[in-house]
Write an enzyme that holds these catalytic residues in place. Structure first.
Site, PDB file in Angstrom:
ATOM      1  N   HIS A 254       0.833  -1.202   0.000  1.00  0.00           N
ATOM      2  CA  HIS A 254       0.000   0.000   0.000  1.00  0.00           C
ATOM      3  C   HIS A 254       0.869   1.255   0.000  1.00  0.00           C
ATOM      4  O   HIS A 254       0.614   2.208  -0.732  1.00  0.00           O
ATOM      5  CB  HIS A 254      -0.913   0.010   1.224  1.00  0.00           C
ATOM      6  CG  HIS A 254      -1.936  -1.075   1.213  1.00  0.00           C
ATOM      7  ND1 HIS A 254      -3.291  -0.826   1.122  1.00  0.00           N
ATOM      8  CD2 HIS A 254      -1.824  -2.424   1.273  1.00  0.00           C
ATOM      9  CE1 HIS A 254      -3.959  -1.974   1.129  1.00  0.00           C
ATOM     10  NE2 HIS A 254      -3.083  -2.951   1.215  1.00  0.00           N
TER      11      HIS A 254
ATOM     12  N   ASP B 120      -5.571   5.861   1.806  1.00  0.00           N
ATOM     13  CA  ASP B 120      -5.498   4.432   1.527  1.00  0.00           C
ATOM     14  C   ASP B 120      -6.891   3.815   1.690  1.00  0.00           C
ATOM     15  O   ASP B 120      -7.723   4.307   2.459  1.00  0.00           O
ATOM     16  CB  ASP B 120      -4.518   3.769   2.492  1.00  0.00           C
ATOM     17  CG  ASP B 120      -4.378   2.280   2.250  1.00  0.00           C
ATOM     18  OD1 ASP B 120      -3.577   1.896   1.382  1.00  0.00           O
ATOM     19  OD2 ASP B 120      -5.082   1.491   2.915  1.00  0.00           O
TER      20      ASP B 120
ATOM     21  N   ASN C  86       0.190  -5.894  -6.467  1.00  0.00           N
ATOM     22  CA  ASN C  86       1.398  -5.234  -6.947  1.00  0.00           C
ATOM     23  C   ASN C  86       2.299  -6.223  -7.672  1.00  0.00           C
ATOM     24  O   ASN C  86       2.863  -5.914  -8.728  1.00  0.00           O
ATOM     25  CB  ASN C  86       2.173  -4.601  -5.787  1.00  0.00           C
ATOM     26  CG  ASN C  86       1.519  -3.341  -5.270  1.00  0.00           C
ATOM     27  OD1 ASN C  86       0.706  -2.727  -5.949  1.00  0.00           O
ATOM     28  ND2 ASN C  86       1.866  -2.952  -4.060  1.00  0.00           N
TER      29      ASN C  86
END
Length: 486
Positions: free
Chosen positions: A16, A119, A371
């Protein structure tokens, strides 16, 4: 001089945090009218995140990008709780409020406060943005399809009074507006299957509806169907900016002065093109003792060259972050390292971006963190899926079934960092299954899957250059921020 200041508030999870910092760089590099201050909350325990955040101050980034390190709360007594992240964010609200107030007071000479970028697990901070009279945007660090799943489940729960936890251990297949294929209930994230976590988790989806916009780490060409579905699910304006990746540097500095990373790259330099299967399971991922042995057996029997990032699970009274194994011979089958010395290399921490970019890599056995999936796509490396926790089972389904970019080893394997017995799988994926997945991954050279991966790789590169879909989306986001600042 910048005349609009954005406040970024990430959670300290490495996936994150890195995505948010990279997005901040994109914004300040794109428009001189904007500056970004990133407020860095600190976990109460030491973690891999610390070395990354400590490096940010000396990263040589734009003078319009700065970092404020908030005080660390050293009480980690609740770190194994299912509500740890929720409580952690709430406990940091006063620190964030003080920091924002100080920044707002000083903003007269450096630009007006333009908004918050939060976030996806910091959505309760929208309340603070409202107090300061500025709009909020949410950075969603997973896929558009997963955002669609969250919005749909939240609607089922709050508007149609469906008990989502009833899907635990269900063999049902569920229809979601953001997916073209039915989703097996067994790959739903564990957080929606437990009564004490489902409402806080889906509460983030409810709060996201109230944001000015949602920024997603994906790109139009990867998830066109899912992105189109979001407006019908009640999402606000959506800005796909991906792939948002840290392609220039590693996020961890080794005490050995980078020697370990050099050793890995030197070993890869000696391997033939596309010959090595890379195994890595993320900053929070580790395998159990028996699973490690099955993995080793599969690698040895497959005969393929391999680079394996093998991490030690944290002690039961600690959470989340594994460590490098001091002596791999203790974790691996007897004689394994000797027998595979000519074709394999077992390592601890891995410089994942550099490895995936290396021409020797021919496949990636992955935990399916979003990711990692985007990095693999970016470098044109086909994946085999062995998800562990969080939304990774969902990601594995999307990569294998929806997008056709990955081979399944096991989509519903569960190994949670908090080791909650209600969510853990009680089975071990056998060497036969893993070996079959590795061979399928490495030996189907001319398959449709490889072609799709190569096409997605090219599209991911094109999306972020001038005129690309994500480049244009970033321009729309910046204009929206400037038009809506108070």
């Amino acid at each position: 001089m910048a005349d609009a200041k954005l406040l970024f508030i990430p959670t300290p999870g490495l996936g994150h945090l890195v995505a948010m910092v990279e997005m901040a760089k994109l914004i300040v590099d794109r428009d001189p009218r904007l500056s970004v201050t990133v407020l860095l909350m600190k976990y109460p325990f030491d973690s891999d995140v610390d070395s990354y955040t400590n490096s940010l101050a000396t990263s040589g980034a734009s003078p319009r990008l700065c970092f404020v390190h908030l005080p660390r709360d050293n009480d980690d007594s609740q770190s194994s709780s299912a509500h740890f992240l929720t409580n952690f964010v709430e406990s940091n609200k006063p620190r964030v409020k003080r920091a924002v107030a100080e920044l707002a007071d000083s903003a007269g000479s450096t630009g007006r406060l333009a908004g918050f970028v939060l976030d996806m697990f910091c959505t309760t901070m929208i309340d603070l943005a409202d107090e300061f009279g500025v709009p909020s945007y949410v950075l969603f660090t997973s896929s558009a399809a997963f955002l669609g799943m969250m919005l749909h489940l939240q609607s089922l729960q709050d508007e149609h009074h469906v008990d989502i936890t009833e899907y635990k251990d269900s063999a049902a297949e569920l229809d979601f507006p953001s997916l073209t294929n039915p989703l097996p209930a067994k790959v739903l994230p564990g957080l929606v299957l437990l009564k004490e976590t489902v409402r806080p988790f889906l509460g983030h989806a409810k709060r996201m509806r109230a944001a000015k916009g949602i920024i997603i780490n994906t790109f139009d060409e990867l998830e066109p169907y899912a992105l189109k579905s979001l407006a019908g699910l009640g999402a606000p304006a959506v800005y796909p900016l991906g792939p948002i990746l840290n392609l220039k540097g590693e996020t961890k500095t080794k005490a050995c002065g980078g020697r370990q990373g050099n050793d890995i790259m030197e070993w890869l330099d000696k391997q033939p093109p596309s010959s090595v299967v890379f195994l890595c399971f993320g900053s929070m991922g580790s395998l159990g003792e028996e699973q490690v042995k099955e993995m080793a057996c599969a690698l040895e029997r497959s005969g393929h060259r391999f680079l394996w990032s093998l991490r030690q699970a944290p002690p039961k009274d600690k959470v989340w972050f594994p460590s490098d194994i001091v002596d791999p011979t203790e974790a691996l089958p007897e004689g394994f390292l000797d027998r595979t010395a000519t074709i394999g290399k077992v390592i601890g921490w891995a410089p994942q971006v550099a490895v995936l970019a290396h021409p020797a890599i021919g496949g990636f056995v992955s935990h399916c963190g979003w990711n990692s999936a985007l990095e693999s796509i970016r470098f044109g490396v086909a994946m085999a899926t062995l998800p562990l926790y969080g939304e990774q089972q969902f990601n594995a389904f999307e990569l294998v079934v929806e997008l056709g970019l990955a081979v399944e080893i096991k989509m519903d394997y569960q190994r949670h960092p908090r080791r909650d017995p209600r969510l853990e799988s009680d089975f071990v994926v056998t060497a036969d299954v893993i070996e079959g997945g590795i061979k399928k991954l490495m030996e189907e050279v001319d398959s449709d899957r490889r072609k799709k991966v190569n096409e997605a790789s090219e599209k991911s590169r094109m999306a972020v250059i001038e005129g690309g879909s994500s480049y244009l989306s970033l321009g729309c986001l910046i204009e929206d921020i400037l038009n809506n600042m108070p």
